[in-house]
Motif scaffolding. Structure first.
Motif, PDB file in Angstrom:
ATOM      1  N   PRO A 122       0.831  -1.218   0.000  1.00  0.00           N
ATOM      2  CA  PRO A 122       0.000   0.000   0.000  1.00  0.00           C
ATOM      3  C   PRO A 122       0.861   1.262   0.000  1.00  0.00           C
ATOM      4  CG  PRO A 122       0.134  -0.886   2.207  1.00  0.00           C
ATOM      5  CD  PRO A 122       0.832  -1.876   1.314  1.00  0.00           C
ATOM      6  N   TYR A 123       2.165   1.086   0.205  1.00  0.00           N
ATOM      7  CA  TYR A 123       3.081   2.225   0.268  1.00  0.00           C
ATOM      8  C   TYR A 123       3.708   2.511  -1.092  1.00  0.00           C
ATOM      9  CZ  TYR A 123       2.706   1.109   5.222  1.00  0.00           C
ATOM     10  OH  TYR A 123       2.209   0.840   6.474  1.00  0.00           O
ATOM     11  N   LEU A 124       3.818   3.793  -1.408  1.00  0.00           N
ATOM     12  CA  LEU A 124       4.466   4.200  -2.648  1.00  0.00           C
ATOM     13  C   LEU A 124       5.952   4.398  -2.380  1.00  0.00           C
ATOM     14  CD1 LEU A 124       1.896   6.717  -4.213  1.00  0.00           C
ATOM     15  CD2 LEU A 124       2.543   4.451  -5.053  1.00  0.00           C
ATOM     16  N   SER A 125       6.688   3.305  -2.412  1.00  0.00           N
ATOM     17  CA  SER A 125       8.121   3.357  -2.171  1.00  0.00           C
ATOM     18  C   SER A 125       8.807   2.288  -2.992  1.00  0.00           C
ATOM     19  CB  SER A 125       8.425   3.155  -0.683  1.00  0.00           C
ATOM     20  OG  SER A 125       7.983   1.885  -0.253  1.00  0.00           O
ATOM     21  N   GLY A 126      10.076   2.502  -3.255  1.00  0.00           N
ATOM     22  CA  GLY A 126      10.812   1.530  -4.039  1.00  0.00           C
ATOM     23  C   GLY A 126      12.282   1.874  -4.129  1.00  0.00           C
ATOM     24  N   ASP A 127      13.024   1.046  -4.827  1.00  0.00           N
ATOM     25  CA  ASP A 127      14.452   1.254  -4.996  1.00  0.00           C
ATOM     26  C   ASP A 127      14.716   2.257  -6.106  1.00  0.00           C
ATOM     27  OD1 ASP A 127      15.140  -0.681  -3.034  1.00  0.00           O
ATOM     28  OD2 ASP A 127      14.735  -2.265  -4.493  1.00  0.00           O
ATOM     29  N   ALA A 128      15.878   2.889  -6.035  1.00  0.00           N
ATOM     30  CA  ALA A 128      16.259   3.867  -7.050  1.00  0.00           C
ATOM     31  C   ALA A 128      17.773   3.951  -7.129  1.00  0.00           C
ATOM     32  CB  ALA A 128      15.664   5.234  -6.720  1.00  0.00           C
ATOM     33  N   PHE A 129      18.257   4.678  -8.134  1.00  0.00           N
ATOM     34  CA  PHE A 129      19.690   4.843  -8.327  1.00  0.00           C
ATOM     35  C   PHE A 129      20.015   6.320  -8.495  1.00  0.00           C
ATOM     36  CE2 PHE A 129      18.336   0.816 -10.200  1.00  0.00           C
ATOM     37  CZ  PHE A 129      19.154  -0.089  -9.548  1.00  0.00           C
ATOM     38  N   ALA A 130      21.193   6.701  -8.034  1.00  0.00           N
ATOM     39  CA  ALA A 130      21.711   8.049  -8.274  1.00  0.00           C
ATOM     40  C   ALA A 130      22.856   7.891  -9.264  1.00  0.00           C
ATOM     41  CB  ALA A 130      22.209   8.674  -6.973  1.00  0.00           C
ATOM     42  N   VAL A 131      22.761   8.589 -10.383  1.00  0.00           N
ATOM     43  CA  VAL A 131      23.748   8.460 -11.458  1.00  0.00           C
ATOM     44  C   VAL A 131      24.209   9.849 -11.891  1.00  0.00           C
ATOM     45  CG1 VAL A 131      22.733   6.290 -12.251  1.00  0.00           C
ATOM     46  CG2 VAL A 131      21.936   8.446 -13.220  1.00  0.00           C
ATOM     47  N   PRO A 132      25.283   9.946 -12.680  1.00  0.00           N
ATOM     48  CA  PRO A 132      25.773  11.261 -13.102  1.00  0.00           C
ATOM     49  C   PRO A 132      24.676  12.146 -13.678  1.00  0.00           C
ATOM     50  CG  PRO A 132      27.344   9.593 -13.714  1.00  0.00           C
ATOM     51  CD  PRO A 132      26.132   8.856 -13.212  1.00  0.00           C
ATOM     52  N   LEU A 133      24.681  13.395 -13.295  1.00  0.00           N
ATOM     53  CA  LEU A 133      23.700  14.373 -13.768  1.00  0.00           C
ATOM     54  C   LEU A 133      23.790  14.508 -15.286  1.00  0.00           C
ATOM     55  CD1 LEU A 133      21.678  16.493 -12.499  1.00  0.00           C
ATOM     56  CD2 LEU A 133      23.499  18.161 -12.838  1.00  0.00           C
ATOM     57  N   GLN A 134      22.643  14.434 -15.946  1.00  0.00           N
ATOM     58  CA  GLN A 134      22.617  14.586 -17.402  1.00  0.00           C
ATOM     59  C   GLN A 134      22.000  15.926 -17.763  1.00  0.00           C
ATOM     60  OE1 GLN A 134      21.955  11.124 -19.772  1.00  0.00           O
ATOM     61  NE2 GLN A 134      20.538  12.188 -21.123  1.00  0.00           N
ATOM     62  N   LYS A 135      22.739  16.717 -18.500  1.00  0.00           N
ATOM     63  CA  LYS A 135      22.281  18.070 -18.836  1.00  0.00           C
ATOM     64  C   LYS A 135      21.200  18.066 -19.909  1.00  0.00           C
ATOM     65  CE  LYS A 135      26.674  20.152 -17.458  1.00  0.00           C
ATOM     66  NZ  LYS A 135      27.852  20.960 -17.897  1.00  0.00           N
ATOM     67  N   THR A 136      21.238  17.075 -20.804  1.00  0.00           N
ATOM     68  CA  THR A 136      20.200  16.978 -21.829  1.00  0.00           C
ATOM     69  C   THR A 136      19.039  16.135 -21.304  1.00  0.00           C
ATOM     70  OG1 THR A 136      21.286  15.030 -22.791  1.00  0.00           O
ATOM     71  CG2 THR A 136      21.851  17.196 -23.703  1.00  0.00           C
ATOM     72  N   GLU A 137      17.885  16.266 -21.914  1.00  0.00           N
ATOM     73  CA  GLU A 137      16.697  15.544 -21.452  1.00  0.00           C
ATOM     74  C   GLU A 137      16.854  14.040 -21.652  1.00  0.00           C
ATOM     75  OE1 GLU A 137      11.832  15.512 -22.164  1.00  0.00           O
ATOM     76  OE2 GLU A 137      13.129  16.884 -23.266  1.00  0.00           O
ATOM     77  N   ARG A 138      16.512  13.295 -20.642  1.00  0.00           N
ATOM     78  CA  ARG A 138      16.590  11.841 -20.721  1.00  0.00           C
ATOM     79  C   ARG A 138      15.434  11.284 -21.546  1.00  0.00           C
ATOM     80  NH1 ARG A 138      19.671   8.889 -17.201  1.00  0.00           N
ATOM     81  NH2 ARG A 138      21.087  10.122 -15.904  1.00  0.00           N
TER      82      ARG A 138
END
Length: 236
Positions: A122-138
């Motif tokens: 019921p919780y809105l949670s999950g795993d994620a990653f932090a990666v190098p900042l991308q200046k252009t739109e992903r």
């Protein structure tokens, strides 16, 4: 005169080495090797990040950043870009995160919902990653089952064999209930690090041993020509 000559020598060496006076986050490795693993949560109409983020090693030579070093990074999960954050180095291979509010994606909540640790949670949670900042739109991506099957089949045969429990003595103890496909149900995870719309990071779940007692995970990264294991974790 002697001091002046020493200064010139040191200055010349620094220029040759490309020294800028700043510490490289990943030592001698490329910035694309900067990957942290943590968690995201949406509660009380607010997106928050977990307190601790674990640094995934790329090789034995991977060097940690200087203490208290800060860097901006993109926060992504199995459905894409969520937000950007300031990552702060706190201890050996450990980081903390401070979200940058104005960068939160409009569909971040939906992406978290799609990548929850448990479909029934019921919780809105999950795993994620932090990666190098991308200046252009992903670029956006939303892999369907056929794409996840193709990804699984692109893995080294040894990894497919391990995940599919081919060598497990009792198949009833297999951690993977559905063979030949990446699945959030069994705990697999994936992400697009460089934002080109193609998955290049996979966390694969499988049984630690042939008896099927515990579940372990392998983290694989696409090098451009093949998948390479960069991290392995097992129950404490």
């Amino acid at each position: 005169m002697f001091k002046f000559i020493c200064f010139l020598i040191i200055f010349s060496i620094n220029n040759l080495l490309g020294c800028s006076g700043e510490t490289n986050l990943s030592g001698d490795t490329d910035q694309n090797d900067f990957i942290l693993q943590g968690g995201v949560r949406f509660e009380d109409n607010k997106l928050s990040l977990s307190e601790n983020w674990r640094q995934l090693r790329m090789s034995e030579e991977f060097k940690v950043a200087a203490e208290k070093k800060e860097t901006d990074a993109d926060i992504i999960n199995c459905s894409g870009y969520l937000a950007s954050a300031k990552m702060i180095y706190t201890a050996e291979e450990k980081w903390s995160a401070v979200i940058i509010p104005q960068t939160i994606s409009k569909d971040a909540v939906e992406k978290i919902k799609l990548c929850r640790r448990s479909v029934d949670s019921p919780y809105l949670s999950g795993d994620a990653f932090a990666v190098p900042l991308q200046k252009t739109e992903r670029k956006q991506f939303n892999p369907e089952k056929s794409a996840l099957q193709k990804l699984f089949s692109s893995l080294p045969q040894s990894e497919q064999t391990w995940a599919n429990c081919t060598e497990i003595l009792d198949r009833n103890n297999c951690a993977r209930k559905e063979e030949g496909v990446l699945s959030r149900i069994v705990g697999d995870d994936w992400a697009d690090i460089d934002g080109n719309g193609e998955i290049d990071l996979i966390i694969l779940k499988g049984n630690c041993g042939k008896t099927g007692d515990y579940t372990c995970s392998k983290t694989l990264k696409w090098t451009g020509s093949n998948w390479v294991e960069i991290d392995y974790s097992k129950p404490a």
